[in-house]
Design an enzyme around this catalytic site. Structure first.
Site, short mmCIF file in Angstrom:
data_model
loop_
_atom_site.label_atom_id
_atom_site.label_comp_id
_atom_site.label_asym_id
_atom_site.label_seq_id
_atom_site.Cartn_x
_atom_site.Cartn_y
_atom_site.Cartn_z
CE LYS A 1 35.66 37.53 46.24
NZ LYS A 1 34.90 38.35 47.06
CB SER B 1 34.43 39.84 49.81
OG SER B 1 35.84 39.96 49.49
#
Length: 807
Positions: A700, A657
């Site tokens: 996140k 990611s």
């Protein structure tokens, strides 16, 4: 090459798919009916019905899914319903095999008769012991026994009297001595001494001696007949005893035989008991007598007569329908059964009465439910279960005997035919591991019931979920929830699966949230659970689990963990990762830096070099070099040596990611263009620069938001995320409100060019037909730098005589 569209800044309504309370047509859950169906588990329900109802062998069930989905509740309900319509299975007992006591026989009885037969046998044996003792002490028996002994005595006396008369006729006396019988000379009725006998005329002495020798032969023949007479007496005595015993046994066993006349196996057992009792009537009779010879209550004696007992292994006297057994601790012994031992004179001994049933025996004719992780955790239990299912029989065998670890007396019980369904409950990983590594698993467990973790969120599902909330609230005896509270719970269900378009089916978490919200409503003296109480429950749970998150964010705020949230830097990008701590996860910003220099086309992943990078992370880094070569160096060698690193990372790094952030750091250092530190980047990238979805998007974004909020929101900060992650957004309300106020931003991108433009402020540019970029674009600068490195490498190679052509 055509350029990519510009990044899209998401609106506040895009960041959280709310559940407007106005869409719910009730005031509180008191007005909502219970949910009369299972939400979102149609696939699993169909599989469960198939596995439960199909009668063929091998169609046992494995129920897949995570803990808390309500798998066990659903399985138990369906099994109870199915079991109620099935007949009550037979009782099973173990009885003694009198010919081979180490091999007890299994006895099958109609349900409820096992305990009845056990009690009947115990009562009959107690009666028999007392009756035998009484019968052999009766006057009639004693008279017959005395008659037999008197006959022997009369025969003995008559024979010796005849011999005595014969001897006396020949002047010989027959005398009884302590050592037996002897013959002596006699005259005029008087026994002669040796001296007197020697004075007799020689002819008379010789005649007397001849008579004595002849009489000795007669005496020997007579004495030789005595053992035969005694044997005849013993036979007559035995016949008498047998007759008395047989009559007594028939009197007491006859009623038992009539009671079970329709059960041939029981009849054979009674016959075997009768035969053994007749053979051992002497010992049995002695148990009913005390030391003084009087009758003795047979209770204590009967407890010693284990060989005639009935060991009820499985009793269904009070059951309705087929059994449903859940074995919480599926050890080998608890599953198969065991043979116990007792200590006798310092030695372990056993008999068939010490055979104990396991879960398989108790569930025979019905269903048994086992936790597969616990089953596999106990040695030999899994193998024992498979062996029983393969053979369709249950063999009770002690583990120490099976492993040849004990030399004590043991048994070999007759196997019991097995007809049951086994339901394993476990997670998906164990299911697929068993499918892969156990060749027998697929043949024995042909049905997989896979419980879904979430369900599609639409208007119909929202209404059903509201009914589910009402059902769970009433089942838990909790306060009713208002419409606003229900809407908040539904939003939290979407948040749990990190997908605004899905709803979590994790009933355990739903129940926990309802209970904790009810607790806070009680603290507020409220009769109903409102939205504020649900929010308090959610916040309190985060507060309980967020100490490490606070420590990480504080370290960033104090400058211990270096993360910039404003300014511009070359080759430095804020990446985002997720730390999972059990039930709690949070986002953590990390500084990603890149360097580039002349080299042979290698992009070095520092995390991989020091063995901190996982395989997926390393794969993402390798894709970057492929992207650079494909986009900027198709007609020349890629002549750079680059390094990428997560700064201040001291643990394993896994996942791809951060590959978009790493690529942007590389582009920045190659182009010599600074990157905005007010933006954090998350997303993976493929070899064509397309930004791909990642996990943990909500955590996140919130992680970077929390760090920025600690340092002060400037209105320029935000997160760049994959556009394909938009459906997953269920951000906290404070993040949504900050975006609404313009103090924070969330950008959705689909190509790395869009990310680079946001971070650098430069246009990515468009390539012409020959692959050349517009001179003032970011990609043109990158391509120019790579071309320069290629020329430098070629110059160095030429200066060295071409010896380093491609290394």
């Amino acid at each position: 090459m055509p350029g990519s569209p510009v990044a899209e800044e998401l609106r506040p309504d895009d960041l959280r798919l709310a559940c407007p309370p106005g869409t719910l047509d009730f005031e509180t859950t008191e007005d909502v009916d219970d949910l009369d169906r299972v939400l979102g588990q149609d696939r699993a329900l169909e599989a469960l019905h198939l596995g439960i109802e199909i009668p063929h062998q091998g169609y046992n069930l494995y129920v897949l899914g995570s803990t808390g989905l309500g798998r066990r509740t659903m399985v138990n309900r369906l099994l109870r319903e199915a079991a109620a319509g099935r007949p009550v299975p037979s009782d099973w007992c173990y009885i003694n095999d009198f010919e081979a006591p180490h091999r007890p026989r299994a006895l099958r009885l109609p349900p409820g008769l096992g305990q009845t037969l056990r009690r009947d046998m115990q009562q009959v044996m107690e009666s028999i012991i007392t009756a035998l003792a009484t019968a052999f002490q009766s006057e009639a028996y004693r008279a017959q026994a005395q008659e037999i002994h008197d006959d022997l005595k009369e025969r003995d006396e008559h024979a010796f009297a005849a011999l005595r008369e014969k001897a006396e006729a020949r002047n010989v006396a027959l005398l009884r001595t302590p050592g037996g019988y002897t013959l002596a000379p006699m005259r005029d009725g008087e026994i002669l001494s040796a001296e007197e006998f020697s004075k007799l005329p020689e002819g008379e002495q010789k005649a007397t001696e001849e008579a004595v020798e002849e009489l000795k032969q007669d005496l020997r023949q007579l004495i030789a007949q005595i053992p035969r007479w005694q044997r005849e007496v013993r036979e007559r005595q035995k016949e008498l005893n047998l007759s008395v015993s047989s009559l007594t046994l028939d009197q007491h066993l006859g009623e038992l035989r009539r009671k079970y006349e329709e059960l041939p196996e029981v009849q054979r057992f009674i016959d075997a008991v009768r035969e053994d009792l007749l053979e051992n009537s002497e010992q049995i009779r002695s148990l009913g007598e005390d030391e003084q010879g009087g009758p003795n209550p047979a209770g204590q004696a009967a407890r010693q007569l284990n060989r005639y007992k009935v060991n009820v292994l499985v009793d269904h006297a009070h059951h309705q329908g087929a059994p449903v057994i859940y074995e919480d601790n599926p050890t080998y012994q608890n599953l198969v059964g065991r043979v116990e031992h007792t200590v006798q004179y310092g030695t372990l001994v056993t008999d068939f009465t010490l055979i104990k049933a396991g879960a398989l025996a108790r569930a025979n004719g019905g269903y048994v439910v086992l936790d597969v992780d616990r089953l596999l955790g106990h040695p030999f239990a899994w193998q024992a279960l498979k062996r029983a299912l393969r053979a369709h029989e249950l063999r009770v065998e002690s583990l120490e005997t099976m492993l040849s670890l004990a030399s004590t007396t043991t048994l070999e019980p007759e196997p019991i035919p097995l007809d049951l369904k086994v339901v394993l409950v476990g997670d998906r990983l164990l299911y697929y591991l068993l499918q892969e590594y156990d060749p027998e698993f697929g043949r024995l467990f042909k049905v997989a019931a896979d419980f879904s973790e979430d369900a599609r969120r639409d208007a119909d599902a929202t209404r059903l979920y509201a009914r589910l909330i009402a059902t769970q609230q009433r089942a838990g005896g909790l306060r009713p929830l208002t419409r606003d509270a229900v809407a908040r719970v539904i939003e939290q269900a979407a948040r749990r699966v990190s997908d605004g378009e899905r709803l979590s089916l994790h009933l355990g978490s739903l129940d926990d949230l309802l209970r904790e919200a009810d607790y806070w409503a009680g603290k507020a003296d409220s009769e109903r659970v409102d939205e504020a109480h649900v929010d308090r429950a959610v916040d309190a749970r985060i507060q309980r689990l967020s100490r490490i998150r606070e420590d990480v964010h504080e370290a960033i705020t104090r400058g211990i963990q270096l993360v910039d949230v404003d300014g511009d830097e070359v080759g430095q990008v804020n990446g985002l990762s997720v730390i999972s701590l059990g039930e709690f996860s949070f986002g953590r910003p990390s500084r990603i830096t890149a360097t580039a220099r002349l080299g042979d086309g290698e992009v070095v992943d520092v995390e991989r070099e020091v063995e901190l990078g996982g395989a997926i992370h390393s794969k993402g880094v390798l894709i970057l070099s492929s992207y650079l070569a494909w986009r900027y160096s198709t007609d020349q060698p890629l002549s750079l040596s680059a390094s990428l690193v997560f700064e201040q990372s001291y643990g394993p790094v896994e996942g791809d990611s951060a590959s978009v952030a790493e690529l942007c750091a590389l582009l920045s250092v190659l182009a010599g263009v600074p990157v905005r530190q007010s933006l954090a980047v998350t997303g993976s990238v493929n070899q064509h620069g397309v930004v791909q979805a990642i996990g943990g998007i909500n955590e996140k974004i919130e992680g970077f938001f929390d760090v920025c909020a600690r340092r002060g929101l400037t209105g320029h900060q935000g997160v760049v995320m994959p556009a394909s992650n938009r459906p997953h957004l269920m951000l906290r309300r404070d993040v949504v409100e900050a975006v609404r106020a313009g103090r924070f931003h969330v950008h959705a991108v689909s190509h790395v060019d869009q990310v680079a433009e946001l971070l650098t402020g430069l246009s990515a540019g468009e390539a012409d037909a020959e692959g050349r970029w517009r001179a003032d674009s970011l990609n043109a600068r990158v391509q120019a730098r790579l071309s320069e490195l290629a020329r430098l490498r070629q110059a160095f190679s030429a200066r060295g005589g071409g010896g380093d052509d491609g290394a």
